[in-house]
Design a protein around this motif. Sequence first.
Motif, PDB file in Angstrom:
ATOM      1  N   LEU A  25       0.812  -1.213   0.000  1.00 43.21           N
ATOM      2  CA  LEU A  25       0.000   0.000   0.000  1.00 43.21           C
ATOM      3  C   LEU A  25       0.845   1.263   0.000  1.00 43.21           C
ATOM      4  CD1 LEU A  25      -2.789  -1.212   2.437  1.00 43.21           C
ATOM      5  CD2 LEU A  25      -2.904  -1.008  -0.054  1.00 43.21           C
ATOM      6  N   ASP A  26       2.157   1.130   0.263  1.00 42.50           N
ATOM      7  CA  ASP A  26       3.032   2.283   0.101  1.00 42.50           C
ATOM      8  C   ASP A  26       3.172   2.652  -1.370  1.00 42.50           C
ATOM      9  OD1 ASP A  26       3.469   2.346   2.824  1.00 42.50           O
ATOM     10  OD2 ASP A  26       5.268   1.100   2.723  1.00 42.50           O
ATOM     11  N   ARG A  27       3.055   1.664  -2.252  1.00 45.96           N
ATOM     12  CA  ARG A  27       3.121   1.926  -3.700  1.00 45.96           C
ATOM     13  C   ARG A  27       1.772   2.350  -4.256  1.00 45.96           C
ATOM     14  NH1 ARG A  27       8.064   0.059  -5.331  1.00 45.96           N
ATOM     15  NH2 ARG A  27       8.958  -1.616  -4.055  1.00 45.96           N
ATOM     16  N   PHE A  28       0.718   2.082  -3.515  1.00 43.84           N
ATOM     17  CA  PHE A  28      -0.628   2.476  -3.923  1.00 43.84           C
ATOM     18  C   PHE A  28      -1.263   3.285  -2.796  1.00 43.84           C
ATOM     19  CE2 PHE A  28       0.384  -1.045  -6.645  1.00 43.84           C
ATOM     20  CZ  PHE A  28      -0.168  -0.679  -7.868  1.00 43.84           C
ATOM     21  N   PRO A  29      -0.723   4.475  -2.528  1.00 43.46           N
ATOM     22  CA  PRO A  29      -1.258   5.283  -1.424  1.00 43.46           C
ATOM     23  C   PRO A  29      -2.710   5.663  -1.682  1.00 43.46           C
ATOM     24  CG  PRO A  29       0.271   6.566  -2.769  1.00 43.46           C
ATOM     25  CD  PRO A  29       0.378   5.157  -3.233  1.00 43.46           C
ATOM     26  N   ALA A  30      -3.403   5.966  -0.599  1.00 42.29           N
ATOM     27  CA  ALA A  30      -4.821   6.297  -0.697  1.00 42.29           C
ATOM     28  C   ALA A  30      -5.038   7.471  -1.643  1.00 42.29           C
ATOM     29  CB  ALA A  30      -5.369   6.620   0.687  1.00 42.29           C
ATOM     30  N   PHE A  31      -6.059   7.367  -2.460  1.00 42.01           N
ATOM     31  CA  PHE A  31      -6.420   8.434  -3.389  1.00 42.01           C
ATOM     32  C   PHE A  31      -7.431   9.344  -2.710  1.00 42.01           C
ATOM     33  CE2 PHE A  31      -9.237   9.838  -6.998  1.00 42.01           C
ATOM     34  CZ  PHE A  31      -8.334  10.767  -7.519  1.00 42.01           C
ATOM     35  N   ASP A  32      -7.041  10.589  -2.506  1.00 46.48           N
ATOM     36  CA  ASP A  32      -7.909  11.540  -1.818  1.00 46.48           C
ATOM     37  C   ASP A  32      -8.521  12.563  -2.759  1.00 46.48           C
ATOM     38  OD1 ASP A  32      -7.426  10.379   0.692  1.00 46.48           O
ATOM     39  OD2 ASP A  32      -5.536  11.483   0.888  1.00 46.48           O
ATOM     40  N   GLY A  33      -8.261  12.399  -4.067  1.00 46.94           N
ATOM     41  CA  GLY A  33      -8.817  13.342  -5.024  1.00 46.94           C
ATOM     42  C   GLY A  33     -10.297  13.110  -5.257  1.00 46.94           C
ATOM     43  N   ALA A  34     -10.924  14.073  -5.919  1.00 46.69           N
ATOM     44  CA  ALA A  34     -12.348  13.968  -6.263  1.00 46.69           C
ATOM     45  C   ALA A  34     -12.460  13.726  -7.765  1.00 46.69           C
ATOM     46  CB  ALA A  34     -13.079  15.244  -5.882  1.00 46.69           C
ATOM     47  N   ARG A  35     -13.127  12.636  -8.133  1.00 41.35           N
ATOM     48  CA  ARG A  35     -13.334  12.362  -9.548  1.00 41.35           C
ATOM     49  C   ARG A  35     -14.490  13.224 -10.080  1.00 41.35           C
ATOM     50  NH1 ARG A  35     -11.542   7.231  -7.768  1.00 41.35           N
ATOM     51  NH2 ARG A  35      -9.831   6.485  -9.096  1.00 41.35           N
ATOM     52  N   PRO A  36     -14.383  13.674 -11.331  1.00 42.34           N
ATOM     53  CA  PRO A  36     -15.498  14.433 -11.909  1.00 42.34           C
ATOM     54  C   PRO A  36     -16.762  13.583 -11.948  1.00 42.34           C
ATOM     55  CG  PRO A  36     -13.513  14.611 -13.278  1.00 42.34           C
ATOM     56  CD  PRO A  36     -13.240  13.556 -12.249  1.00 42.34           C
ATOM     57  N   ALA A  37     -17.900  14.229 -11.843  1.00 42.02           N
ATOM     58  CA  ALA A  37     -19.181  13.519 -11.827  1.00 42.02           C
ATOM     59  C   ALA A  37     -19.648  13.248 -13.256  1.00 42.02           C
ATOM     60  CB  ALA A  37     -20.220  14.307 -11.054  1.00 42.02           C
ATOM     61  N   ARG A  38     -18.819  12.576 -14.018  1.00 38.26           N
ATOM     62  CA  ARG A  38     -19.170  12.269 -15.410  1.00 38.26           C
ATOM     63  C   ARG A  38     -20.331  11.272 -15.445  1.00 38.26           C
ATOM     64  NH1 ARG A  38     -13.226  11.382 -15.625  1.00 38.26           N
ATOM     65  NH2 ARG A  38     -12.240  13.255 -16.501  1.00 38.26           N
ATOM     66  N   ASP A  39     -21.238  11.467 -16.389  1.00 39.96           N
ATOM     67  CA  ASP A  39     -22.375  10.558 -16.487  1.00 39.96           C
ATOM     68  C   ASP A  39     -22.669  10.126 -17.924  1.00 39.96           C
ATOM     69  OD1 ASP A  39     -23.441  12.830 -17.586  1.00 39.96           O
ATOM     70  OD2 ASP A  39     -25.004  13.101 -16.065  1.00 39.96           O
TER      71      ASP A  39
ATOM     72  N   PRO B 220     -22.645   8.524 -11.345  1.00 39.02           N
ATOM     73  CA  PRO B 220     -21.374   8.832 -10.680  1.00 39.02           C
ATOM     74  C   PRO B 220     -21.434   8.741  -9.160  1.00 39.02           C
ATOM     75  CG  PRO B 220     -22.381  10.820 -11.583  1.00 39.02           C
ATOM     76  CD  PRO B 220     -23.159   9.671 -12.111  1.00 39.02           C
ATOM     77  N   ASP B 221     -22.591   9.025  -8.558  1.00 36.40           N
ATOM     78  CA  ASP B 221     -22.695   8.928  -7.100  1.00 36.40           C
ATOM     79  C   ASP B 221     -22.573   7.472  -6.645  1.00 36.40           C
ATOM     80  OD1 ASP B 221     -23.025  11.650  -6.875  1.00 36.40           O
ATOM     81  OD2 ASP B 221     -25.221  11.552  -6.873  1.00 36.40           O
ATOM     82  N   LEU B 222     -23.195   6.561  -7.384  1.00 33.79           N
ATOM     83  CA  LEU B 222     -23.089   5.149  -7.040  1.00 33.79           C
ATOM     84  C   LEU B 222     -21.661   4.656  -7.237  1.00 33.79           C
ATOM     85  CD1 LEU B 222     -24.621   2.663  -6.092  1.00 33.79           C
ATOM     86  CD2 LEU B 222     -25.220   2.184  -8.488  1.00 33.79           C
ATOM     87  N   ARG B 223     -20.999   5.108  -8.308  1.00 34.71           N
ATOM     88  CA  ARG B 223     -19.592   4.751  -8.512  1.00 34.71           C
ATOM     89  C   ARG B 223     -18.750   5.198  -7.325  1.00 34.71           C
ATOM     90  NH1 ARG B 223     -20.068   7.147 -13.833  1.00 34.71           N
ATOM     91  NH2 ARG B 223     -18.591   8.780 -13.205  1.00 34.71           N
ATOM     92  N   ALA B 224     -18.974   6.409  -6.879  1.00 35.19           N
ATOM     93  CA  ALA B 224     -18.175   6.945  -5.765  1.00 35.19           C
ATOM     94  C   ALA B 224     -18.409   6.138  -4.497  1.00 35.19           C
ATOM     95  CB  ALA B 224     -18.517   8.413  -5.547  1.00 35.19           C
ATOM     96  N   ALA B 225     -19.647   5.765  -4.225  1.00 30.84           N
ATOM     97  CA  ALA B 225     -19.954   5.004  -3.013  1.00 30.84           C
ATOM     98  C   ALA B 225     -19.305   3.623  -3.060  1.00 30.84           C
ATOM     99  CB  ALA B 225     -21.462   4.880  -2.852  1.00 30.84           C
ATOM    100  N   LYS B 226     -19.436   2.935  -4.184  1.00 31.50           N
ATOM    101  CA  LYS B 226     -18.834   1.603  -4.297  1.00 31.50           C
ATOM    102  C   LYS B 226     -17.314   1.691  -4.267  1.00 31.50           C
ATOM    103  CE  LYS B 226     -22.652  -0.413  -7.011  1.00 31.50           C
ATOM    104  NZ  LYS B 226     -23.015  -1.657  -6.326  1.00 31.50           N
ATOM    105  N   GLY B 227     -16.752   2.700  -4.928  1.00 34.82           N
ATOM    106  CA  GLY B 227     -15.299   2.861  -4.925  1.00 34.82           C
ATOM    107  C   GLY B 227     -14.744   3.093  -3.532  1.00 34.82           C
TER     108      GLY B 227
END
Length: 413
Positions: free
Chosen positions: A206-220, A375-382
Amino acid sequence: MTGPHLVVVVKGYPRLSETFIAQELRGLELAGFDLTIVSLRHPTDKKRHPVHQEIEADLLYLPEYLHQEPLRVLRGLLQAVRHPGFWRLLPSFAGDLRRDLSRNRLRRLGQAAVLVREWPGDAGLLHAHFIHTPASVADYAARIRGMGWSVSAHAKDIWTQGDWELRGKLARARWAVTCTASGFAHLQSLAIDPGRVHLSYHGLNLDRFPAFDGARPARDGRDPSDPVQLVSVGRAVPKKGYDVLLHALARLPADLHWHFDHMGGGGDLAQLQALADDLGIADRCRWRGAVDQTDVLAAYRAADIFALASRITADGDRDGLPNVLVEAASQKLACVASDISGIPELISDPTLGWLVPPEDPAALALTLQEAITDPDLRAAKGAAVAAKVRGHFDYRTSIDQLVKLFDATGMQP
């Protein structure tokens, strides 16, 4: 040498598609083991992951084909026949040859003889990654030398060889580990002592895959100038089901805007590119070829959906729990994948992602449409699957398990 010297037999090294092995090798080094990597094949990938540069192990390449290095093979055999174990092995090998009369079977014995002659110094431990060809070489070499060995089994290697061979290897190995519950159950059913078969997920560094704290665009999928970004990472080979995925993408509504990125090498790339052209979606697909882990991580973070349409092929080949799926999930990336093998062990309920039947482009298309348009469901599952990865799929857990297993043989660093 500062710790126990472990010889690890692999089919090829280094390989971009086997990051999980490289990660484990480096983890064992950090746990105090001195390693020698014995590879049956030379590398074909032009790139390497950063972890390959960190591994300090010595590297020994055995003859890939016996006729290419006949003198080396002859010297190995002349050395091997001096061991009593060679003569004890011969009747068993003859039985293997009767069941599998092939050049590959003879090659395994020749490679084992070379390994015996070129055995790395004071090495006292022998382990194989994959229970098919590498385990055969390790098994033959161990019996010639009169020593124990152990094995990590994965996916194709479990399901594409005969049960008779698996039973024999499991009976002779000190212990075996495997990385999915389905593989674990199958191997236990074949083992004389099921207690010597262990379940150990590879996990991620997980040091090579640190947590992603960015916000993905709400593409639909409604904006043609900002299409939903789908990504998949994997070799272009039949078991990955990329033809199924392309057929599913072609079934999506024409007014739904998406773009698909594939990363990975493989022999079917040209065929898949031609299929995308035939389906009329070539302008929405990009084929990036083999890339290193840095580029893969960036792609996960730029994408909206990870898709993998894995299948079980006619010869039994299949994925286990694909590491790329765990990697993508670690980045809060919503995942759509086939409901086979070890994949449901990660996506174990609907809050964690989407599972679809294999070989079903229509069902996959409907699922992709839902994922693309919500996109909201994607964010929740992700977010949910990322939390599971960070809580249960740290590779250090697997390294600890392996150290304990080696310790059970009296060989902890």
